[in-house]
Structure formats: structure tokens, C-alpha cells
Design an enzyme around this catalytic site. Structure first.
Site, PDB file in Angstrom:
ATOM      1  N   LYS A  80       0.839  -1.194   0.000  1.00  0.00           N
ATOM      2  CA  LYS A  80       0.000   0.000   0.000  1.00  0.00           C
ATOM      3  C   LYS A  80       0.878   1.249   0.000  1.00  0.00           C
ATOM      4  O   LYS A  80       1.983   1.264   0.542  1.00  0.00           O
ATOM      5  CB  LYS A  80      -0.915  -0.003   1.229  1.00  0.00           C
ATOM      6  N   ASP A  81       0.329   2.308  -0.583  1.00  0.00           N
ATOM      7  CA  ASP A  81       1.057   3.564  -0.765  1.00  0.00           C
ATOM      8  C   ASP A  81       1.513   4.155   0.563  1.00  0.00           C
ATOM      9  O   ASP A  81       0.804   4.090   1.569  1.00  0.00           O
ATOM     10  CB  ASP A  81       0.150   4.558  -1.494  1.00  0.00           C
ATOM     11  N   ARG A  82       2.690   4.754   0.544  1.00  0.00           N
ATOM     12  CA  ARG A  82       3.190   5.438   1.746  1.00  0.00           C
ATOM     13  C   ARG A  82       2.450   6.750   1.980  1.00  0.00           C
ATOM     14  O   ARG A  82       2.090   7.075   3.116  1.00  0.00           O
ATOM     15  CB  ARG A  82       4.692   5.709   1.597  1.00  0.00           C
TER      16      ARG A  82
END
EC number: 5.4.99.27
Length: 347
Positions: A80-82
Site C-alpha cells: 500500500k502507498d506510503r
């Protein structure tokens, strides 16, 4: 950061409106849906986390320390995106039934929350999810009316199902390395690296095929020899069924697919085969890598239609809500709506 997709076609032309994406972590929210229930017992502790401004690998490594296990004992279904607020499951191999005390871990990392835990008989593996739910805020939109018109088109037709920039690495480095590996016949035991480059290679050729169909006004036209999806079934378009299958496609019952290249022959025929083969032939280095690793041909829908798409306007912000199946990219939706304004993130 270089936009690897800059040369690819748009469904409705390049957007004129500009907006900031992920101006704040809460402007990009993701909730993972595994699509299955846990057994309630087993050697694996399933941990539901919510993280803000952190990447999945970092959280997994720190969670491993908190549980007293090695990093390889913690796994996930999807990265998942930071630069976001994201919820997802991590699995920790803990044969003993006791749940660790996470209080010190949570005190050390206020950006991470543990929402719930459960037990399961299997660890999570990449791809063990059905999809993700998104809430995305486009902020400081320069032309709200244009974006709203584009949203109506997206709701009706979807968007090109491109693999996003994430698939190709920073500044397209994974794609360039994939070409080098194919050209130089590189052999490596680094399975993770090999997987990244193979994925980039197949994804890029697929993107080129989708872009060509858009440029040739064939995005919603069924070609002779196309492979169409009808649920789990695949249908080959012939002269005899062409008109009927186009009608079924127009009614929303069928999906046009594009090639995920492999070392075996394309299953498409006639016009569809001619269109796809051009792009396999145009990328000899990528195809050398794919064939050298005995990848098998697969298919992927060329259109991405977000489920449960809705939006609301708040001044010059537009808040989008939608769901995507696993393997699809929210950035493909955003790309059709606005040009991203570059800015310095503070998180």
C-alpha cells in the site's frame, strides 16, 4: 519523477484541469478487502493495521521486531502507498496461541494503529485479496466543471486499464532494467528482482496495446479474433459471431481483453492478432526476457470500470469514492481526470 505513461493515449484526451494529489495523507485513503473469512485458529496471527505516511514493508519489518520473529515471517496480500492513510492485513507466523503485547510498538509509532487481530491457518501471499476501496481527494482543482464532465464519461465507459507508474519503478528504472536483462541475457537468482522486471516487461507491452486501441478508435470496438471475457469464460470472436458479440459488449455483458505476453503463441486471431503482434515484435528485449523465463501468456481487461463510483464537490476540491479489483490502479482513474500539480510534500 518521470511519468512513464506520458506517451500513452487518453480515453477523452489529455485533461486540461490541474489538481494536487495526496496533498495530505487523508486525501488518499485505501481499505483492503481480502474477500475471505479467517479460520479462527492456526499458526498465523492476522493483524489489521491502519498506517499513515508509512510504507507496508517498513511496518511489516517493525511488526516482526515487536513479535520477536524474523522479517520473512510477516507477509501481506498487497503493498500500500506510503503517502496515504491505508488499512490492510498483515500475517505473522506465530505458532503459539498468545498474542504479543503491542503497546510498546504502538507507542513508538503513533502513525500505525492495530485495529483488530484474528487467527488463520495460512499466511497471506501477494495477490490474496479481491480489491480495495478508495476515498481520494483532488485538491485545488483548477477546472471543477471539466473534471465533473470527465467523471460522467468514466462512470459510463471506464478508463484505460493501464498498469500505473508504480509497476515500472522510480523514473521507469524497472522497465529499463528489464530491457537490459533481456538484451544481455542476464541470469539472476534474485527472485524478487526477476519478478519485478518480468512484471514491468509484460505490463509495458500491455499498456502499448491498450494505447494503440485508443489511438485507432478500437477501445470499444470488438475485432475479429479478439478474446472477450464473459465472467470466467473466454470467447473468441469469429466472422459468424462478430455482430452478436459486439451487441453483447455494447450491452455491458462482455469485456475486451489485451495480451499479457508469454513465450507461447497469442490466442488472438485475425485483426486482433495483427494489432497485438506489432507490439510484441517492437519490444525484442522485453520479449527475450519473458521468453527466457518461460512466462505463459495471459489476458487482462483493457478497460477499468470502477465499482461504486461517486463524487462530491467541496469548493475547489473533489472527493471521489470507488472500489477496484486487485491488480487495478487508482492512478489510472486519476490520470483521466486531472494533471497532477507538482509540490513539496511535508510527509
Amino acid at each position: 519523477m518521470t511519468d512513464t505513461l506520458a506517451s500513452l493515449a487518453y480515453l477523452a484526451g489529455k485533461p486540461t484541469a490541474q489538481a494536487k494529489i495526496k496533498a495530505k495523507p487523508e486525501h488518499f485513503q485505501v481499505r483492503e478487502d481480502l474477500g475471505f473469512e479467517f479460520t479462527g485458529s492456526g499458526e498465523h496471527l492476522m493483524v489489521r493495521i491502519r498506517k499513515t505516511g508509512e510504507n507496508t514493508s517498513f511496518v511489516a519489518n517493525e511488526l516482526a521486531k515487536a513479535c520477536g520473529v524474523k522479517s520473512k515471517d510477516v507477509s501481506w496480500a498487497g503493498l500500500k502507498d506510503r503517502h496515504a492513510v491505508t488499512e490492510q492485513w498483515l500475517s505473522v507466523h506465530l505458532p503459539k496461541a498468545e498474542t504479543p503485547d503491542f503497546s510498546a510498538f504502538l507507542a513508538q509509532y503513533p502513525s500505525i494503529e492495530i485495529l483488530t487481530t484474528a487467527r488463520h491457518n495460512k499466511k497471506l501471499r501477494p495477490g490474496d485479496l479481491v480489491g480495495n476501496d478508495f476515498v481520494v481527494t483532488l485538491s485545488e482543482v483548477s477546472d471543477v466543471d471539466d473534471v465533473l464532465k470527465r467523471l460522467e464519461t468514466v462512470a459510463k465507459l471506464g478508463v484505460p486499464n493501464y498498469f500505473g507508474n508504480q509497476r515500472f519503478g522510480n523514473n521507469g528504472n524497472n522497465l529499463q532494467e528489464a530491457k537490459r536483462w533481456g538484451r544481455d541475457n542476464v541470469r539472476s537468482r534474485n527472485q524478487n528482482q526477476r519478478s519485478l522486471y518480468l512484471s514491468a516487461a509484460r505490463s509495458w507491452i500491455f499498456n502499448l496495446i491498450v494505447s494503440a486501441r485508443l489511438e485507432q478508435s478500437l477501445f470499444d470496438k470488438v475485432l475479429l479474433g479478439d478474446i472477450l471475457f464473459k465472467g470466467d469464460e473466454q470467447l473468441l470472436v469469429s466472422a459468424e459471431n462478430h455482430a452478436d458479440l459486439q451487441s453483447q459488449y455494447d450491452a455491458g455483458d462482455l469485456v475486451i481483453s489485451g495480451a499479457l505476453a508469454g513465450d507461447n503463441a497469442l490466442p488472438t486471431q485475425d485483426d486482433a492478432l495483427a494489432l497485438e503482434q506489432v507490439f510484441l515484435d517492437a519490444e525484442p528485449d522485453l520479449m527475450a526476457l519473458i521468453r527466457g523465463n518461460r512466462m505463459r501468456h495471459d489476458r487482462r481487461a483493457i478497460a477499468l470500470k470502477p465499482a461504486n463510483l461517486s463524487w462530491q464537490v467541496d469548493g475547489n476540491n473533489i472527493i471521489l469514492t470507488f472500489s477496484l479489483d486487485a491488480g487495478s490502479f487508482a492512478t489510472s482513474i486519476i490520470r483521466e481526470l486531472v494533471q497532477e500539480i507538482a509540490f513539496e510534500r511535508e510527509f
